[in-house]
Design an enzyme around this catalytic site. Structure first.
Site, PDB file in Angstrom:
ATOM      1  N   ARG A   1      -0.222  17.791 -35.561  1.00  6.78           N
ATOM      2  CA  ARG A   1       0.935  17.179 -35.509  1.00  6.78           C
ATOM      3  C   ARG A   1       1.195  16.513 -33.390  1.00  6.78           C
ATOM      4  O   ARG A   1       0.671  17.320 -33.072  1.00  6.78           O
ATOM      5  CB  ARG A   1       1.862  18.923 -35.499  1.00  6.78           C
ATOM      6  CG  ARG A   1       3.454  18.262 -35.062  1.00  6.78           C
ATOM      7  CD  ARG A   1       4.781  18.590 -36.217  1.00  6.78           C
ATOM      8  NE  ARG A   1       5.770  18.063 -37.012  1.00  6.78           N
ATOM      9  CZ  ARG A   1       6.557  18.752 -37.182  1.00  6.78           C
ATOM     10  NH1 ARG A   1       6.943  20.021 -36.650  1.00  6.78           N
ATOM     11  NH2 ARG A   1       7.762  18.099 -37.503  1.00  6.78           N
TER      12      ARG A   1
ATOM     13  N   GLY B   1      12.819  19.585 -43.333  1.00  3.25           N
ATOM     14  CA  GLY B   1      12.744  20.672 -42.564  1.00  3.25           C
ATOM     15  C   GLY B   1      14.087  21.676 -42.883  1.00  3.25           C
ATOM     16  O   GLY B   1      14.208  22.661 -44.015  1.00  3.25           O
TER      17      GLY B   1
ATOM     18  N   TYR C   1       4.732  22.187 -26.528  1.00  9.35           N
ATOM     19  CA  TYR C   1       3.512  23.360 -26.336  1.00  9.35           C
ATOM     20  C   TYR C   1       2.124  23.646 -25.688  1.00  9.35           C
ATOM     21  O   TYR C   1       2.276  22.154 -25.252  1.00  9.35           O
ATOM     22  CB  TYR C   1       4.041  24.499 -27.771  1.00  9.35           C
ATOM     23  CG  TYR C   1       4.595  24.775 -28.352  1.00  9.35           C
ATOM     24  CD1 TYR C   1       5.668  25.389 -27.672  1.00  9.35           C
ATOM     25  CD2 TYR C   1       5.551  24.365 -29.548  1.00  9.35           C
ATOM     26  CE1 TYR C   1       7.578  25.951 -28.182  1.00  9.35           C
ATOM     27  CE2 TYR C   1       7.364  24.875 -29.655  1.00  9.35           C
ATOM     28  CZ  TYR C   1       7.357  25.785 -29.317  1.00  9.35           C
ATOM     29  OH  TYR C   1       9.057  25.809 -29.555  1.00  9.35           O
TER      30      TYR C   1
END
Ligand code: FNR
Length: 346
Positions: free
Chosen positions: A225, A315, A178
């Site tokens: 992150r 997760g 991203y």
């Protein structure tokens, strides 16, 4: 597996009740105004016994949106919606960070009614938006220095909004291909100004975001992150290694709450990192490191015992098992995860 259930002191401000973190998991279930719903309040509340919940990625502003119904943190209604989540998690004794997100070139103008997406360079990705199959990704506009200054300001405002919404801190999403990650890799960053060409320049914008947020809400409430191994929405380049070597040396001098690896499967290896991304981070960063990616309670506990990382993020197993902590403590079997579970919030 006792080490998983020991409290962990992150810093003077934050102590976690155990070492299992809920990894950030996009669920695309906010309402049409990108406000968290009651179902999301209940979903997070069920997982409040983890050491720290990291929220699903939350967009800092409209042009950061790349998937349907991802929640925001830029309107009063969104802040109020998140307040309901954080109050409920706190009432159950938990802690929760907001993951702050801008998808950069993985955004789509369809979602925000704009003309273009922003990225370091005008280099698009191939393919279509998940769950919106008719939408092809577009070629982004290279952000101007004024655009970058606006982005730094908007990240910082979103962090302040997160604190107003009751979050214990924020995790800056610098991973998984991203916007911030796009600046850190040569395949997506071909700029020739002070944000490109050299490791120092390529790390400049991500570090500006880290510093602006740390100044605004405190470094003790700021985490990051990173994906030094390019594996999603981005092509690797062996030169990326120098960028991360530089960035990690810079981060080592700061007092962040923690650093979190962004990866789906930590058994992956990267030639230019000399092996696993988690081992690379560990050898370049001495402070609190969060590992993730395909771990079981057993393998995660072992990795912590071997000092491969300090905290374990989980997760998919936490999607399948809202009572993951209680089950692992009691030695009960875990429900296996399947993608079908993504269509409802349990
Ligand atoms: C993810 N992941 C992810 N990562 C992130 O930084 N922000 C996010 O919003 C999401 N969203 C997301 C949604 C879904 C459905 C999955 C499966 C994954 C990655 C996630 O945090 C984690 O790194 C991986 O799931 C690997 O850990 P597990 O599932 O093997 O424990």
């Amino acid at each position: 597996m006792d080490n998983l259930f020991q409290p962990y002191v992150l810093n003077d401000t934050l102590t976690l009740q155990n070492r299992i973190l809920m990894a950030p998991l996009t669920r695309s279930m906010a309402d049409a105004e990108l406000v968290p719903t009651q179902a999301m309040v209940d979903y997070y509340a069920r997982r409040a016994d983890t050491g720290l919940i990291i929220s699903e990625a939350i967009i800092i502003r409209p042009d950061g949106q790349g998937y349907p119904n991802t929640p925001g943190l830029f309107t009063a209604a969104q802040i109020a919606g998140w307040r309901a989540v954080t109050d409920t998690v706190h009432a159950k004794g938990g802690k929760i960070f907001a993951q702050l997100w801008h998808t950069g070139r993985v955004a789509h103008p369809f979602f925000f009614g704009g003309e273009y997406t922003l990225a370091p360079s005008a280099i698009g990705i191939n393919g279509t938006v998940p769950r919106q199959r008719e939408l092809n990704y577009t070629v982004p506009k290279a952000a101007t220095t004024a655009d970058i200054a606006d982005l730094v300001r908007d990240y910082s405002q979103a962090a302040a909004n997160a604190i107003e919404a009751g979050f214990d801190g924020v995790e800056i999403h610098g991973a998984n291909g991203y916007l911030l990650d796009q600046f850190l890799h040569y395949s997506s960053n071909q700029r020739q100004d002070e944000y490109g060409e050299t490791p120092e320049n390529m790390a400049r914008f991500p570090l500006a975001v880290v510093d602006a947020i740390s100044q605004r809400i405190g470094a003790d409430r700021t985490a990051l992150r990173l994906s030094p191994g390019a594996y999603f929405n981005i092509e690797p380049d062996a030169r990326d290694r120098q960028v991360f070597d530089y960035l990690l040396a810079q981060l080592e001098q700061r007092q962040l709450a923690y650093l979190h690896l962004g990866i789906f499967d930590d058994s992956m290896t990267f030639d230019y990192l000399g092996g696993q991304a988690s081992a690379y981070l560990r050898s370049h960063y001495s402070k609190t490191l969060v590992g993730v990616g395909g771990y079981t309670p057993h393998s995660g506990s072992q990795a912590i015992a071997e000092h491969k990382f300090d905290l374990l993020a989980i997760g998919r197993p936490l999607i399948a098992n809202p009572d993951y902590i209680a089950r692992v403590k009691a030695g009960l079997p875990l429900e296996p995860y399947s993608d079908d579970m993504l269509s409802t919030l349990v």
